[in-house]
Design an enzyme around this catalytic site. Structure first.
Site, PDB file in Angstrom:
ATOM      1  N   MET A   1       0.832  -1.204   0.000  1.00 18.37           N
ATOM      2  CA  MET A   1       0.000   0.000   0.000  1.00 18.37           C
ATOM      3  C   MET A   1       0.871   1.261   0.000  1.00 18.37           C
ATOM      4  SD  MET A   1      -3.416  -0.909   2.086  1.00 18.37           S
ATOM      5  CE  MET A   1      -2.786  -0.672   3.737  1.00 18.37           C
TER       6      MET A   1
ATOM      7  N   LEU B   1       6.655   3.326   1.591  1.00 12.66           N
ATOM      8  CA  LEU B   1       7.542   2.180   1.766  1.00 12.66           C
ATOM      9  C   LEU B   1       8.578   2.402   2.864  1.00 12.66           C
ATOM     10  CD1 LEU B   1       8.139   1.310  -2.004  1.00 12.66           C
ATOM     11  CD2 LEU B   1       6.391   0.402  -0.455  1.00 12.66           C
ATOM     12  N   HIS B   2       8.919   1.300   3.517  1.00 11.23           N
ATOM     13  CA  HIS B   2       9.951   1.304   4.557  1.00 11.23           C
ATOM     14  C   HIS B   2      10.805   0.056   4.384  1.00 11.23           C
ATOM     15  CE1 HIS B   2       7.354  -1.667   6.379  1.00 11.23           C
ATOM     16  NE2 HIS B   2       6.346  -0.807   6.431  1.00 11.23           N
TER      17      HIS B   2
ATOM     18  N   HIS C   1       9.187  -3.342   3.554  1.00 11.04           N
ATOM     19  CA  HIS C   1       8.870  -3.550   2.132  1.00 11.04           C
ATOM     20  C   HIS C   1      10.145  -3.864   1.343  1.00 11.04           C
ATOM     21  CE1 HIS C   1       5.559  -0.624   3.355  1.00 11.04           C
ATOM     22  NE2 HIS C   1       4.872  -1.668   2.921  1.00 11.04           N
TER      23      HIS C   1
ATOM     24  N   GLY D   1       4.862 -10.290   4.062  1.00 11.82           N
ATOM     25  CA  GLY D   1       5.589 -10.132   5.316  1.00 11.82           C
ATOM     26  C   GLY D   1       4.922 -10.896   6.455  1.00 11.82           C
TER      27      GLY D   1
ATOM     28  N   LYS E   1       4.952  -9.937   9.303  1.00  7.81           N
ATOM     29  CA  LYS E   1       4.335  -8.885  10.117  1.00  7.81           C
ATOM     30  C   LYS E   1       2.803  -8.985  10.094  1.00  7.81           C
ATOM     31  CE  LYS E   1       3.365  -4.560  11.535  1.00  7.81           C
ATOM     32  NZ  LYS E   1       2.329  -4.159  10.640  1.00  7.81           N
TER      33      LYS E   1
ATOM     34  N   GLN F   1      -2.862 -12.266   7.403  1.00  6.61           N
ATOM     35  CA  GLN F   1      -2.913 -12.048   5.952  1.00  6.61           C
ATOM     36  C   GLN F   1      -2.145 -13.142   5.216  1.00  6.61           C
ATOM     37  OE1 GLN F   1      -2.643  -8.069   3.978  1.00  6.61           O
ATOM     38  NE2 GLN F   1      -0.521  -8.650   3.687  1.00  6.61           N
TER      39      GLN F   1
ATOM     40  N   SER G   1       6.165  -0.207  10.094  1.00  5.42           N
ATOM     41  CA  SER G   1       4.821  -0.105   9.550  1.00  5.42           C
ATOM     42  C   SER G   1       4.619   1.304   9.025  1.00  5.42           C
ATOM     43  CB  SER G   1       3.788  -0.393  10.648  1.00  5.42           C
ATOM     44  OG  SER G   1       2.501   0.034  10.241  1.00  5.42           O
TER      45      SER G   1
ATOM     46  N   ARG H   1       2.045   2.841   9.279  1.00  5.72           N
ATOM     47  CA  ARG H   1       1.208   3.511  10.269  1.00  5.72           C
ATOM     48  C   ARG H   1       2.020   4.064  11.443  1.00  5.72           C
ATOM     49  NH1 ARG H   1      -2.871  -0.590   8.607  1.00  5.72           N
ATOM     50  NH2 ARG H   1      -4.673   0.574   7.829  1.00  5.72           N
TER      51      ARG H   1
HETATM   52  P1  AMP Z   1       1.491  -2.885   3.471  1.00  7.14           P
HETATM   53  O1  AMP Z   1       2.046  -1.839   2.546  1.00  7.14           O
HETATM   54  O2  AMP Z   1       1.503  -2.475   4.899  1.00  7.14           O
HETATM   55  O3  AMP Z   1       0.166  -3.429   3.000  1.00  7.14           O
HETATM   56  O4  AMP Z   1       2.501  -4.104   3.401  1.00  7.14           O
HETATM   57  C1  AMP Z   1       2.869  -4.683   2.165  1.00  7.14           C
HETATM   58  C2  AMP Z   1       3.646  -5.948   2.432  1.00  7.14           C
HETATM   59  O5  AMP Z   1       4.787  -5.627   3.214  1.00  7.14           O
HETATM   60  C3  AMP Z   1       2.834  -6.967   3.229  1.00  7.14           C
HETATM   61  O6  AMP Z   1       3.138  -8.265   2.756  1.00  7.14           O
HETATM   62  C4  AMP Z   1       3.351  -6.770   4.626  1.00  7.14           C
HETATM   63  O7  AMP Z   1       3.234  -7.906   5.440  1.00  7.14           O
HETATM   64  C5  AMP Z   1       4.799  -6.443   4.368  1.00  7.14           C
HETATM   65  N1  AMP Z   1       5.368  -5.728   5.509  1.00  7.14           N
HETATM   66  C6  AMP Z   1       4.880  -4.625   6.112  1.00  7.14           C
HETATM   67  N2  AMP Z   1       5.642  -4.279   7.163  1.00  7.14           N
HETATM   68  C7  AMP Z   1       6.620  -5.206   7.252  1.00  7.14           C
HETATM   69  C8  AMP Z   1       7.719  -5.413   8.138  1.00  7.14           C
HETATM   70  N3  AMP Z   1       7.965  -4.599   9.170  1.00  7.14           N
HETATM   71  N4  AMP Z   1       8.518  -6.472   7.915  1.00  7.14           N
HETATM   72  C9  AMP Z   1       8.291  -7.326   6.876  1.00  7.14           C
HETATM   73  N5  AMP Z   1       7.278  -7.168   6.005  1.00  7.14           N
HETATM   74  C10 AMP Z   1       6.449  -6.130   6.181  1.00  7.14           C
END
Ligand code: AMP
Length: 315
Positions: free
Chosen positions: A30, A33-34, A37, A148, A150, A154, A186, A188
């Site tokens: 989404m 990015l960090h 990602h 992830g 995390k 999901q 995250s 967030r």
């Molecule tokens: P999101 O953008 O939050 O929907 O996350 C996109 C993907 O990145 C999902 O598969 C998440 O599980 C993964 N992800 C988010 N945060 C982390 C993290 N801290 N470590 C590993 N994967 C992550």
């Protein structure tokens, strides 16, 4: 690296990559990015794939009272991070591109695995996730997709969907990437004030407290749950939504820890809802005359072999 905004452009780029003999690795996100990602991207790159990242804040997976409108967005910064990470293609569609009718009349719903944990508090969330991931899989048609740890529920939902509906894609799970103080990265986290940011370590502290109990031989799920609960309740800025000890396959609460057990937490820090988890591999200890039990604990990032004294834990 290329950034495209339409489904037809993605299909064309993927066709060219495949014609050039490449396999396709896909990282759905989404955005904002960090390093979490980036770890997913690096896993795809390491495997030698033509690496595709999608950036789409999917309205379908947000509840009416949730943070869809204020979810952080910065496509320029994301594109820079993707370029540096060696991504081949970024797909950043508009909502209209993904949902031309303004909504979807077709949904993918994974049952049972979505009843508990976050599913209980976010009705419709995993239906939105499964539906958009299905669309993205059909658009990108990856060989391998990266998710992830995390977002543990999901992961299980996507694994189940792919198995049940015979998606020709392999799902790879990447360990949770954390800040130095343990906070899971995250998008967030950007909502947190400095004071809240300090308090947010409570999730990891609660998980580690529970893990320490298990490492010391505790196998009673209620006591492990209580350890998480108490840690969170001691943090004034935190409000616990759930602390659960569940079986990794079924995601159903367990009474006794065994094999693959997930410790999972959702906590409000002020107005910000954060989640975190640890997956423990608790091998049934070979109780013998030595009185020592060997079991493995797998945390997000590392594998630990732990030897503990066998005690009376009802095992
Ligand atoms: P999101 O953008 O939050 O929907 O996350 C996109 C993907 O990145 C999902 O598969 C998440 O599980 C993964 N992800 C988010 N945060 C982390 C993290 N801290 N470590 C590993 N994967 C992550």
């Amino acid at each position: 690296m290329e950034l495209v905004r339409t489904i037809s452009e993605v299909r064309e780029r993927i066709r060219q990559a495949r014609a050039g003999g490449r396999t396709v690795g896909f990282v759905p996100t989404m955005g904002y990015l960090h390093d979490g990602h980036v770890a997913l991207i690096e896993a795809a790159r390491r495997a030698g794939h033509y690496t595709v990242v999608s950036i789409f804040v999917n309205p379908l997976q947000f509840g009416p009272q949730e943070d869809y409108e204020r979810y952080p967005r910065d496509l320029e910064r994301d594109a820079r991070i993707c370029r540096q990470a060696g991504v081949d293609l970024v797909f950043a569609p508009s909502v209209e591109e993904m949902y031309p009718a303004g909504r979807s009349r077709t949904f993918v719903e994974v049952t049972e695995l979505t009843d508990g944990l976050c599913g209980r508090f976010r009705p419709g969330h995993f239906r939105g996730v499964a539906t958009v991931v299905t669309k993205l899989f059909h658009i990108v048609q990856p060989d391998v997709a990266y998710f992830g740890q995390k977002d543990a529920q999901q992961v299980r939902v996507i694994q189940q969907m792919v198995a049940d509906l015979d998606f020709p894609v392999q799902i790879e799970v990447v360990p949770t990437v954390r800040e130095p103080d343990g906070l899971a990265m995250s998008s967030r986290n950007s909502y947190l004030s400095p004071e809240e940011r300090r308090a947010a370590t409570v999730l990891y502290r609660a998980l580690k407290a529970a893990e320490a109990l298990v490492a010391a031989g505790e196998r009673d799920a209620e006591r492990v749950r209580d350890a998480m609960r108490r840690t969170v309740e001691a943090e004034p800025l935190a409000r616990l939504q759930y602390a659960e000890v569940v079986d990794w396959q079924s995601l159903r609460p367990v009474d006794t820890l065994r094999s693959e057990t997930l410790l999972a937490l959702a906590v409000y820090i002020g107005q910000t809802r954060l989640i975190d988890n640890l997956l423990l591999r608790v091998d049934d200890p070979p109780y013998g005359s030595s009185g020592s039990a060997h079991f493995q604990i797998r945390t997000g990032a590392e594998d630990l072999a732990i030897y503990a004294r066998s005690q009376h834990h009802g095992m």
